[in-house]
Scaffold this motif. Structure first.
Motif, short mmCIF file in Angstrom:
data_model
loop_
_atom_site.label_atom_id
_atom_site.label_comp_id
_atom_site.label_asym_id
_atom_site.label_seq_id
_atom_site.Cartn_x
_atom_site.Cartn_y
_atom_site.Cartn_z
N THR B 12 26.45 44.32 25.05
CA THR B 12 26.71 43.91 23.69
C THR B 12 27.60 42.69 23.83
OG1 THR B 12 26.60 46.18 22.96
CG2 THR B 12 27.62 44.61 21.44
N LEU B 13 27.07 41.54 23.52
CA LEU B 13 27.81 40.30 23.76
C LEU B 13 28.18 39.68 22.43
CD1 LEU B 13 28.82 38.23 25.81
CD2 LEU B 13 26.57 37.17 25.74
N ASN B 14 29.46 39.58 22.18
CA ASN B 14 29.96 39.07 20.90
C ASN B 14 29.26 39.75 19.72
OD1 ASN B 14 31.64 37.41 22.34
ND2 ASN B 14 30.21 35.69 22.34
N GLY B 15 29.08 41.07 19.87
CA GLY B 15 28.54 41.87 18.78
C GLY B 15 27.03 41.99 18.76
N GLU B 16 26.33 41.18 19.57
CA GLU B 16 24.86 41.20 19.55
C GLU B 16 24.34 41.82 20.85
OE1 GLU B 16 22.91 39.93 17.12
OE2 GLU B 16 24.67 39.37 15.92
N PRO B 17 23.28 42.64 20.77
CA PRO B 17 22.69 43.15 22.01
C PRO B 17 22.00 42.02 22.78
CG PRO B 17 21.41 43.86 20.11
CD PRO B 17 22.60 43.14 19.57
N VAL B 18 22.24 41.98 24.08
CA VAL B 18 21.68 40.91 24.92
C VAL B 18 21.11 41.56 26.18
CG1 VAL B 18 22.29 38.96 26.40
CG2 VAL B 18 23.20 39.08 24.09
N GLN B 19 19.95 41.10 26.60
CA GLN B 19 19.41 41.51 27.89
C GLN B 19 19.27 40.27 28.75
OE1 GLN B 19 15.90 43.97 27.90
NE2 GLN B 19 17.28 45.73 27.88
N VAL B 20 19.70 40.38 30.00
CA VAL B 20 19.62 39.21 30.87
C VAL B 20 19.42 39.67 32.31
CG1 VAL B 20 22.15 39.12 30.99
CG2 VAL B 20 20.83 37.08 31.58
N ALA B 21 18.61 38.94 33.04
CA ALA B 21 18.39 39.24 34.46
C ALA B 21 19.28 38.33 35.29
CB ALA B 21 16.93 39.02 34.83
N THR B 27 28.85 37.39 39.39
CA THR B 27 29.91 37.92 38.54
C THR B 27 29.50 37.76 37.07
OG1 THR B 27 31.04 35.79 38.38
CG2 THR B 27 31.71 37.25 40.19
N LEU B 28 30.23 38.48 36.21
CA LEU B 28 30.00 38.34 34.77
C LEU B 28 30.20 36.88 34.36
CD1 LEU B 28 29.57 39.57 31.94
CD2 LEU B 28 32.04 40.07 31.90
N LEU B 29 31.19 36.23 34.95
CA LEU B 29 31.47 34.84 34.60
C LEU B 29 30.28 33.94 34.91
CD1 LEU B 29 33.56 32.78 33.57
CD2 LEU B 29 34.29 32.49 35.95
N GLU B 30 29.66 34.16 36.06
CA GLU B 30 28.49 33.36 36.42
C GLU B 30 27.33 33.61 35.45
OE1 GLU B 30 28.98 32.75 41.22
OE2 GLU B 30 28.62 34.77 40.49
N VAL B 31 27.15 34.87 35.06
CA VAL B 31 26.07 35.18 34.11
C VAL B 31 26.35 34.52 32.76
CG1 VAL B 31 24.96 37.04 32.82
CG2 VAL B 31 25.36 37.28 35.26
N LEU B 32 27.59 34.61 32.30
CA LEU B 32 27.93 34.00 31.00
C LEU B 32 27.68 32.50 31.04
CD1 LEU B 32 31.34 35.77 30.18
CD2 LEU B 32 29.14 36.15 29.04
N ARG B 33 28.14 31.86 32.10
CA ARG B 33 28.10 30.39 32.14
C ARG B 33 26.73 29.85 32.54
NH1 ARG B 33 32.71 27.37 32.05
NH2 ARG B 33 31.66 25.81 33.32
N TYR B 34 26.07 30.50 33.51
CA TYR B 34 24.87 29.89 34.07
C TYR B 34 23.57 30.52 33.59
CZ TYR B 34 28.64 28.10 36.91
OH TYR B 34 29.82 27.53 37.30
N LYS B 35 23.65 31.71 32.97
CA LYS B 35 22.43 32.31 32.41
C LYS B 35 22.44 32.23 30.89
CE LYS B 35 20.16 34.05 35.99
NZ LYS B 35 18.74 33.76 36.27
N LEU B 36 23.62 32.37 30.30
CA LEU B 36 23.68 32.49 28.83
C LEU B 36 24.28 31.25 28.16
CD1 LEU B 36 24.89 36.22 28.82
CD2 LEU B 36 22.59 35.39 28.27
N CYS B 65 35.71 36.63 36.29
CA CYS B 65 35.43 36.18 37.66
C CYS B 65 35.52 37.32 38.66
CB CYS B 65 36.37 35.05 38.08
SG CYS B 65 38.03 35.58 38.54
N LEU B 66 36.19 38.43 38.28
CA LEU B 66 36.31 39.57 39.19
C LEU B 66 35.58 40.80 38.64
CD1 LEU B 66 40.00 39.39 40.52
CD2 LEU B 66 37.92 38.44 41.49
N THR B 67 34.67 40.57 37.70
CA THR B 67 33.85 41.66 37.18
C THR B 67 32.42 41.40 37.64
OG1 THR B 67 35.23 41.84 35.22
CG2 THR B 67 33.04 42.82 35.09
N LEU B 68 31.86 42.32 38.40
CA LEU B 68 30.46 42.16 38.78
C LEU B 68 29.61 42.33 37.53
CD1 LEU B 68 29.95 44.11 42.12
CD2 LEU B 68 30.11 41.64 41.77
N ALA B 69 28.65 41.42 37.35
CA ALA B 69 27.78 41.52 36.18
C ALA B 69 27.12 42.90 36.13
CB ALA B 69 26.72 40.42 36.24
N ALA B 70 26.73 43.41 37.32
CA ALA B 70 26.05 44.70 37.38
C ALA B 70 26.92 45.81 36.78
CB ALA B 70 25.72 45.05 38.83
N LEU B 71 28.24 45.65 36.87
CA LEU B 71 29.13 46.70 36.37
C LEU B 71 29.52 46.48 34.92
CD1 LEU B 71 31.29 47.23 39.58
CD2 LEU B 71 29.19 48.37 38.87
#
Lengths: 333, 167
Positions: B12-21, B27-36, B65-71
């Protein structure tokens, strides 16, 4: 930007499953809980595990139980340091633990990092916790990274990277027990016996063993305890001086007689140091006796010998062990 | 990147459901910046020292930066972009503007997320000490923190006043 090496992630929901995953993928599998210690180390390419087994979904690690009959508080290894620092039972019975947990790094880190991860925090050294490029610059690392020599003790053959957990000295001073789950079943041992003096492998956890919980005996007499942390920025950074103090008294007055004492220092070598021979020096004395602060701080000074393994001059840090211990005891009276 | 190491995340990203590969080791930071394309969260030290990547996970400030996206799968993630999307200017943004609390601005997103979590969880205006404690994981090399703390305390007082007015 620091890239992580490639790995897979497993998210078991039970401890048994986690133990099994570790065992089936060993070597090459490592545990991740909060991730605040292992991920920076992996970003520095200090290890390249093929699989990270996450404990984040293991609900049984998140328990906190006060057992008044057995006289102990059991803290699940998956509790965050923020939860430990704020928990009413921890604050009431073990204020030095609430303090040490609340002094780890910064609020963001404490929301992520867990008790089990902090107990098993990898040992740290100024020559190890650097980028691969930096380590190449000193000739290709050291005993703990990719090299063959120790830059702290050049003739040394054993790694002296420092046990840098804030909570370990406090938990040892409180007589805590560590509960381990592994392929051979469950066992418990005094936390004081869990560590040994080799920075490459500084705990007695057997391969595949996971820290499940820490139990701490509830106080049975009036007590004064404290934790001393000195670091440069007072936030985010690891301790450079770290001393846990506990005095049990025969009455709840500051001029009561001392019945038991424990002083434990961290950030020396790979093993926390229990300052010994204190029983014969101060047990029986009045806690208000000004010589107590003097005797204990001198004993800590003479027995604790910091190394140039973390920042700041070892002689200064040694002096600070004496000064801060003396001041902390004087302030508790 | 081998096929097997990609994972599918549901957030749930900023209140909206999001699916991303994403690759399993991102890391979560990489997914936020480079995928989303959510580049508000900054990649500073990238190892937990600076706080520039601070986001909220299940409402609590945490380091992307220290949160694995998978987690982060299945969890609620809030980034600084959420603060800018309301119908009115968020009091924290307004206070940062009025107090000149941002200079180069690189630390600002992380500081806003740490501060927002503090203000939301506080039942009364926060003290300067409380603000400083909550921001103890966020480095700023420009301001010397004075104006940042001024802004957080000011925003907290205004939020409280708005709440008391029943607005």
């Amino acid at each position: 930007m620091l890239r992580l090496p490639q790995f897979q992630v497993a998210t078991p929901t039970t401890l048994a499953e986690a133990v099994d995953l570790l065992q089936r993928n060993s070597p090459g599998a490592r545990l991740i809980s909060g991730g605040t210690d292992i991920l920076p180390n992996l970003k520095h390419f200090l290890d390249q595990p093929g699989l990270l087994v996450s404990l984040a979904r293991v609900a049984e690690l998140r328990r906190i139980d006060r057992d008044d009959r057995a006289g102990r508080l059991v803290l699940g290894a998956g509790l965050t340091l923020a939860e430990i620092a704020q928990h009413p039972d921890v604050r009431a019975y073990f204020p030095s633990l609430a303090k040490s947990a609340g002094l780890v790094a910064a609020p963001t880190i404490r929301n992520m990092a867990t008790l089990g991860g902090n107990i098993n925090l990898d040992t740290r050294c100024r020559y190890v916790n650097q980028t691969e490029l930096w380590r190449g610059g000193i000739g290709g690392g050291c005993l703990k990274s990719e090299g063959q020599v120790c830059h702290v003790v050049p003739t040394g053959r054993r790694c002296v990277a420092a046990m840098s957990s804030d909570n370990v000295p406090v938990l040892i001073s409180l007589g805590a027990t560590i509960h381990l789950h592994g392929p051979a079943g469950q066992r418990a041992l005094p936390l004081a016996d869990y560590f040994h003096a080799d920075g490459l492998r500084h705990t007695h956890a057997a391969p595949g063993e996971i820290t499940a919980a820490i139990s701490v005996p509830l106080p049975t007499s009036p007590r004064r305890c404290d934790y001393i942390k000195w670091s440069v920025r007072q936030s985010i950074d690891f301790p450079l001086v770290s001393v846990a103090l506990r005095f049990d008294l025969d009455a709840d007055r500051s001029d009561a007689a001392i019945t038991d004492v424990s002083v434990v220092a961290g950030v020396l070598g790979a093993k926390p140091r229990e300052v010994n021979k204190l029983d014969e020096l101060v047990v029986g004395r009045s806690f208000a006796d000004p010589s107590v602060a003097q005797i204990v701080s001198e004993a800590a000074y003479s027995q604790c010998k910091p190394l140039p393994n973390v920042p700041y001059d070892p002689a200064y840090r040694r002096e600070m062990i004496r000064v801060l211990t003396r001041r902390a005891i004087a302030a508790m009276v | 990147m081998s096929q097997s190491s990609a994972i599918l995340l549901s957030l749930t990203l900023n209140g909206e459901p999001v699916q991303v590969a994403a690759p399993a080791h991102w890391t979560l930071l990489e997914v936020l910046r480079y995928k989303l394309d959510l580049i508000g969260s900054k990649q500073g030290c990238d190892k937990g020292d600076c706080g520039a990547c601070t986001v909220q996970i299940d409402g609590l400030p945490a380091l992307a930066c220290l949160t694995l996206a998978a987690l982060a799968d299945g969890r609620s993630v809030t980034t600084v972009e959420a603060l800018g999307c309301g119908p009115v200017v968020h009091p924290l943004l307004d206070a940062f503007d009025r107090h000149d609390a941002a200079q180069c601005g690189f630390c600002t997103p992380g500081i806003l997320m740490a501060a927002e979590s503090l203000l939301r969880r506080s039942a009364r205006p926060v003290t300067r000490h409380e603000a400083a404690s909550a921001l103890a994981g966020n480095l700023c090399r420009c301001t010397g923190y004075t104006k940042i703390l001024d802004a957080v305390v000011d925003a907290s007082e205004r939020l409280r006043a708005e709440h008391d007015d029943g607005r």
